[in-house]
Design a protein around this motif. Structure first.
Motif, short mmCIF file in Angstrom:
data_model
loop_
_atom_site.label_atom_id
_atom_site.label_comp_id
_atom_site.label_asym_id
_atom_site.label_seq_id
_atom_site.Cartn_x
_atom_site.Cartn_y
_atom_site.Cartn_z
N UNK A 114 0.87 -1.17 0.00
CA UNK A 114 0.00 0.00 0.00
C UNK A 114 0.90 1.23 0.00
N UNK A 115 1.12 1.77 -1.19
CA UNK A 115 2.10 2.83 -1.33
C UNK A 115 3.51 2.25 -1.29
N UNK A 116 4.50 3.12 -1.29
CA UNK A 116 5.90 2.67 -1.28
C UNK A 116 6.24 2.20 0.13
N UNK A 117 6.70 0.96 0.29
CA UNK A 117 7.00 0.43 1.62
C UNK A 117 8.10 1.22 2.34
N UNK A 118 7.95 1.31 3.63
CA UNK A 118 8.98 1.96 4.44
C UNK A 118 10.04 0.96 4.89
N UNK A 119 9.70 -0.36 4.76
CA UNK A 119 10.62 -1.40 5.16
C UNK A 119 11.02 -2.25 3.97
N UNK A 120 12.19 -2.86 4.06
CA UNK A 120 12.67 -3.76 3.00
C UNK A 120 11.82 -5.02 3.00
N UNK A 141 -15.12 4.84 8.41
CA UNK A 141 -15.91 3.66 8.73
C UNK A 141 -15.03 2.42 8.86
N UNK A 142 -14.15 2.24 7.86
CA UNK A 142 -13.27 1.06 7.87
C UNK A 142 -12.39 1.06 9.11
N UNK A 143 -11.84 2.22 9.44
CA UNK A 143 -10.97 2.31 10.62
C UNK A 143 -11.74 1.97 11.89
N UNK A 164 -9.23 2.27 -2.07
CA UNK A 164 -8.10 3.07 -1.61
C UNK A 164 -8.38 3.71 -0.26
N UNK A 165 -9.61 4.21 -0.10
CA UNK A 165 -9.98 4.84 1.17
C UNK A 165 -9.99 3.82 2.31
N UNK A 166 -10.52 2.63 2.04
CA UNK A 166 -10.60 1.60 3.07
C UNK A 166 -9.21 1.13 3.49
N UNK A 167 -8.36 0.86 2.51
CA UNK A 167 -7.01 0.37 2.82
C UNK A 167 -6.24 1.42 3.64
#
Length: 408
Positions: free
Chosen positions: A31-37, A330-332, A351-354
């Motif tokens: 989901x987007x560019x990962x912050x971890x390897x 709502x998802x959160x 996208x909003x839910x994730x």
């Protein structure tokens, strides 16, 4: 990592991740560019962006950043995954992003094909068909954000980029897929015909040495073989807990799915006017959802005229963003209150839910419908189904709830 994918929305990301996983590649969706390897044994990495309908310059910037990250992980080929109905406008975003990626990767000839025959999307003589209708007669001409009124992909792409746009006919492709691109001279984006899955496998062979490929998930059918992968089964354990269906898509297919599910399950409509005028209480919606004995449906899916009227009154971007914010909230709230299964309809809604559930990595599970896998959020016990608006049969919501619950 061998193969990288940049998807312009989250449902498209899970769609192509399923295709690659089915093809035998160990695949992770980010989901987007990962912050971890990522894990070292990941062979295909799919970066899901929310770039389909943002400003072209922003889409280019986000896509280039994703590309740089994928190359840093070792990817030798990048796929820019777009919708199988080529969702875009005359300003972009497919052309500008594809051109920027090609220039970053040093590519001079880019294969472009959104065909997905299993879901009725085919390309013939450069024209995109949805089942037996041209794209502009399929209902996509009424899309609230990306109305598609021209089925000739050569013209569509030419309005979005200054790159020359050429055409690879199905005859040329089938004659010799290994050399199909050799007859096309010079720098160009190449709209490739594809009518069957065999054509997509041929495109995969033609794309073996290409650094960039652009298309729908179907274009990935023939790519795993280029990396030595063979189809194989993946393990999956569902989660048969509290569930909800969230639908923001206004496509014809989704509206039919909404009506089918409403006939047998509790439902609440989230009208754009009620959202914009603050007549809905998040707390009340969450409490109502949790009180239901069977999985309920909360939906903002509406007829094109209703959507157009809301956009006219409240503003196109303002109303869309308000609906997305509500679904994210709502998802959160629901995931924090014990809901473990969420079925979502619509790319923007997904996208909003994730984002709302703060997912970073999604593990790919079994197929629910063509282009729609079951997904597990790696960080917790939440399982998801993210459905592009036009995908799935009439009873998709019920089928998805069963698969997410570990039942076939």
């Amino acid at each position: 990592m061998k193969l990288g994918v940049i998807a312009d929305d989250f449902t498209g990301a899970s769609d192509i991740a399923l295709t690659l996983s089915d093809g035998g590649m160990r695949t992770a969706q980010f989901v987007g560019i990962p912050k971890r390897t990522p894990d070292r044994d990941i062979e295909a990495g799919v970066v899901g962006l929310k770039s389909r309908t943002i400003k072209a310059a922003e889409a280019v910037e986000a896509s280039l950043a994703a590309c740089d990250w994928l190359i840093a992980q070792g990817c030798s080929q990048v796929v820019f995954k777009v919708c199988s109905t080529f969702d875009s406008t005359d300003e972009g975003n497919i052309g500008p992003v594809a051109a920027a990626l090609a220039e970053r990767l040093g590519e001079t000839r880019v294969l472009v094909c959104p065909a997905f025959p299993e879901n009725g999307r085919t390309v013939y003589q450069g024209h995109l068909f949805v089942k037996d209708k041209l794209l502009n007669e399929s209902g996509m001409q009424n899309h609230p954000l990306t109305p598609m009124r021209d089925p000739d992909l050569r013209r569509v792409l030419s309005r979005q980029t200054d790159w020359p746009v050429s055409h690879l006919s199905v005859t040329g492709l089938r004659t010799n897929p290994n050399t199909a691109l050799d007859v096309l001279a010079g720098r160009s984006m190449v709209i490739a015909d594809a009518i069957t899955n065999d054509d997509l496998f041929a495109i995969g062979r033609a794309a073996k040495e290409r650094k960039l490929v652009v298309g729908g998930s179907g274009i990935a059918l023939g790519l795993p073989e280029n990396f030595g992968a063979e189809p194989g089964a993946t393990g999956w354990q569902g989660h048969d807990g509290k569930a909800v269906v969230l639908s923001g898509s206004c496509s014809i297919a989704t509206r039919e799915q909404v009506e089918t599910f409403r006939a047998k399950a509790p439902s609440r409509e989230l009208a754009a006017s009620d959202i914009m005028e603050n007549r809905l209480s998040l707390q009340e919606l969450v409490e109502w959802t949790l009180q239901q004995e069977q999985a309920p449906l909360l939906y903002s899916s509406a007829e094109p005229e209703t959507v157009a009227a809301a956009q006219q009154k409240y503003g196109k971007e303002e109303s869309s963003e308000a609906v997305e914010r509500l679904f994210a909230s709502l998802a959160a709230a629901l995931s924090q209150s014990g809901v473990t299964r969420i079925v979502v309809a619509g790319g923007e809604t997904s996208g909003a839910v994730v984002s709302g559930v703060s997912a970073e990595t999604l593990e790919i599970g079994p197929r629910i419908a063509a282009g729609v896998p079951a997904l597990k959020v790696a960080e917790n016990e939440l399982v998801l189904a993210l459905k592009s608006g036009n995908f799935g049969g009439p009873d998709f919501f019920g089928e998805a709830l069963s698969v997410l619950g570990g039942r076939s």
